[in-house]
Design a protein around this motif. Structure first.
Motif, PDB file in Angstrom:
ATOM      1  N   UNK A  30       0.946  -1.297  -0.068  1.00 37.16           N
ATOM      2  CA  UNK A  30       0.003  -0.012  -0.012  1.00 37.16           C
ATOM      3  C   UNK A  30       0.908   1.263   0.062  1.00 37.16           C
ATOM      4  N   UNK A  31       2.091   1.218   0.654  1.00 37.72           N
ATOM      5  CA  UNK A  31       2.706   2.379   1.012  1.00 37.72           C
ATOM      6  C   UNK A  31       4.098   2.446   0.427  1.00 37.72           C
ATOM      7  N   UNK A  32       4.722   1.357   0.170  1.00 41.22           N
ATOM      8  CA  UNK A  32       6.138   1.586  -0.116  1.00 41.22           C
ATOM      9  C   UNK A  32       6.518   0.767  -1.759  1.00 41.22           C
ATOM     10  N   UNK A  33       5.718  -0.084  -2.017  1.00 37.47           N
ATOM     11  CA  UNK A  33       5.948  -0.534  -3.449  1.00 37.47           C
ATOM     12  C   UNK A  33       5.280   0.131  -4.552  1.00 37.47           C
ATOM     13  N   UNK A  34       5.981   0.698  -5.463  1.00 42.71           N
ATOM     14  CA  UNK A  34       5.425   1.110  -6.800  1.00 42.71           C
ATOM     15  C   UNK A  34       4.349   0.168  -7.449  1.00 42.71           C
ATOM     16  N   UNK A  35       3.467   0.719  -8.155  1.00 43.62           N
ATOM     17  CA  UNK A  35       2.616  -0.197  -9.005  1.00 43.62           C
ATOM     18  C   UNK A  35       3.446  -0.793 -10.279  1.00 43.62           C
ATOM     19  N   UNK A  36       4.241   0.183 -10.809  1.00 46.11           N
ATOM     20  CA  UNK A  36       4.953  -0.443 -11.941  1.00 46.11           C
ATOM     21  C   UNK A  36       5.821  -1.475 -11.611  1.00 46.11           C
ATOM     22  N   UNK A  37       6.395  -1.454 -10.563  1.00 48.91           N
ATOM     23  CA  UNK A  37       7.395  -2.458 -10.030  1.00 48.91           C
ATOM     24  C   UNK A  37       6.441  -3.789  -9.899  1.00 48.91           C
ATOM     25  N   UNK A  38       5.417  -4.039  -9.470  1.00 52.50           N
ATOM     26  CA  UNK A  38       4.759  -5.110  -9.435  1.00 52.50           C
ATOM     27  C   UNK A  38       4.104  -5.557 -10.508  1.00 52.50           C
ATOM     28  N   UNK A  39       3.854  -4.823 -11.658  1.00 56.15           N
ATOM     29  CA  UNK A  39       3.474  -5.105 -12.850  1.00 56.15           C
ATOM     30  C   UNK A  39       4.628  -5.666 -13.709  1.00 56.15           C
ATOM     31  N   UNK A  40       5.712  -5.099 -13.399  1.00 51.56           N
ATOM     32  CA  UNK A  40       6.896  -5.867 -14.179  1.00 51.56           C
ATOM     33  C   UNK A  40       7.376  -6.919 -13.630  1.00 51.56           C
ATOM     34  N   UNK A  41       7.051  -7.471 -12.393  1.00 53.22           N
ATOM     35  CA  UNK A  41       7.574  -8.661 -11.834  1.00 53.22           C
ATOM     36  C   UNK A  41       6.274  -9.574 -12.364  1.00 53.22           C
ATOM     37  N   UNK A  42       5.232  -9.208 -12.300  1.00 49.89           N
ATOM     38  CA  UNK A  42       4.075 -10.136 -12.826  1.00 49.89           C
ATOM     39  C   UNK A  42       4.339 -10.496 -14.381  1.00 49.89           C
ATOM     40  N   UNK A  43       4.629  -9.408 -15.124  1.00 52.67           N
ATOM     41  CA  UNK A  43       4.973  -9.761 -16.458  1.00 52.67           C
ATOM     42  C   UNK A  43       6.091 -10.916 -16.718  1.00 52.67           C
ATOM     43  N   UNK A  44       7.298 -10.715 -15.824  1.00 52.76           N
ATOM     44  CA  UNK A  44       8.255 -11.672 -15.643  1.00 52.76           C
ATOM     45  C   UNK A  44       7.739 -13.049 -15.405  1.00 52.76           C
ATOM     46  N   UNK A  45       6.921 -13.151 -14.438  1.00 53.26           N
ATOM     47  CA  UNK A  45       6.364 -14.470 -13.962  1.00 53.26           C
ATOM     48  C   UNK A  45       5.538 -15.012 -15.070  1.00 53.26           C
ATOM     49  N   UNK A  46       5.018 -14.318 -15.517  1.00 50.72           N
ATOM     50  CA  UNK A  46       4.099 -14.894 -16.993  1.00 50.72           C
ATOM     51  C   UNK A  46       4.923 -15.244 -17.812  1.00 50.72           C
ATOM     52  N   UNK A  47       5.829 -14.703 -18.595  1.00 50.89           N
ATOM     53  CA  UNK A  47       6.995 -15.056 -19.261  1.00 50.89           C
ATOM     54  C   UNK A  47       7.495 -16.365 -19.042  1.00 50.89           C
ATOM     55  N   UNK A  48       7.961 -16.511 -17.578  1.00 51.35           N
ATOM     56  CA  UNK A  48       8.702 -17.676 -17.068  1.00 51.35           C
ATOM     57  C   UNK A  48       7.654 -18.812 -17.022  1.00 51.35           C
ATOM     58  N   UNK A  49       6.495 -18.445 -16.474  1.00 48.89           N
ATOM     59  CA  UNK A  49       5.672 -19.743 -16.652  1.00 48.89           C
ATOM     60  C   UNK A  49       5.070 -20.260 -17.794  1.00 48.89           C
ATOM     61  N   UNK A  50       5.000 -19.628 -18.837  1.00 46.10           N
ATOM     62  CA  UNK A  50       4.644 -19.947 -20.037  1.00 46.10           C
ATOM     63  C   UNK A  50       5.670 -20.680 -20.841  1.00 46.10           C
TER      64      UNK A  50
END
Length: 208
Positions: free
Chosen positions: A20-40
């Motif tokens: 809520x207070x410390x993690x930028x939205x863009x950072x989480x979005x980038x990590x989600x894309x990375x995990x999706x790519x690795x999972x595929x």
């Protein structure tokens, strides 16, 4: 058990605060894309599409069709009608409401991603369930051999196995809540460690 549950509850709470207070939205979005790519890459595009479609259907029925997702925005963000009724104060707090809107969207994305990880874990369950069952039987038969040959069981190994099983039991909660990328091999590794811990526990039981 209660102590471990309390620890994991604290981890979940601090995870919520950090997002809520410390993690930028863009950072989480980038990590989600990375995990999706690795999972595929790990399970294939067709298998990932199956899991994603399954998750979307469940998510839509649980949160979109029921109005829960829309209600979460209305609870914290004023509607256009409410802004119009405010008159001169219409744009008061606009930056704050924009920030809240981004955070709510991010939390819903994390909920969706957590559900996707849950389905990913279920995807591997039929594959590793026979391994866990076989590990348990192997442990019990090893215990029987120790009884017949008058070998001693290890109380230390029994304690390690018990603590490992309790710890591993709560690890999926961490997996579902963790906001950053996790390599897809994490789930198979968890099943393997869980099976080996059960084998170690069964082979060192003090009573049968």
């Amino acid at each position: 058990m209660l102590r471990i549950l309390f620890v994991w509850t604290c981890i979940a709470f601090f995870n919520f605060i950090a997002i809520a207070f410390f993690i930028p939205v863009d950072l989480i979005t980038d990590h989600a894309k990375e995990e999706i790519s690795n999972t595929k890459e790990f399970i294939g595009d067709s298998s990932y599409s199956y899991l994603n479609n399954k998750t979307y259907i469940t998510y839509k029925k649980a949160f979109v069709d029921t109005g829960i997702q829309e209600g979460s925005f209305k609870l914290f963000i004023p509607t256009e009608d409410q802004k119009d009724n405010s008159g001169a104060l219409r744009n008061l707090g606009a930056p704050l409401f924009k920030w809240i809107d981004e955070k709510i969207k991010m939390y819903w994305n994390l909920i969706y991603f957590g559900m996707l990880r849950f389905n990913y874990l279920l995807f591997f369950f039929p594959i590793f369930a026979p391994f866990i069952i076989a590990a348990a039987f192997d442990g019990f038969y090893t215990r029987r051999i120790k009884l017949i040959t008058f070998q001693l069981t290890s109380a230390t190994r029994y304690g390690y196995a018990m603590h490992s099983i309790i710890f591993l039991f709560f690890v999926p909660l961490f997996f579902f809540l963790y906001p950053f990328s996790i390599h897809p091999f994490f789930v198979p590794l968890w099943f393997i460690l869980f099976g080996l811990s059960i084998r170690l526990l069964a082979s060192n039981l003090h009573k049968i």
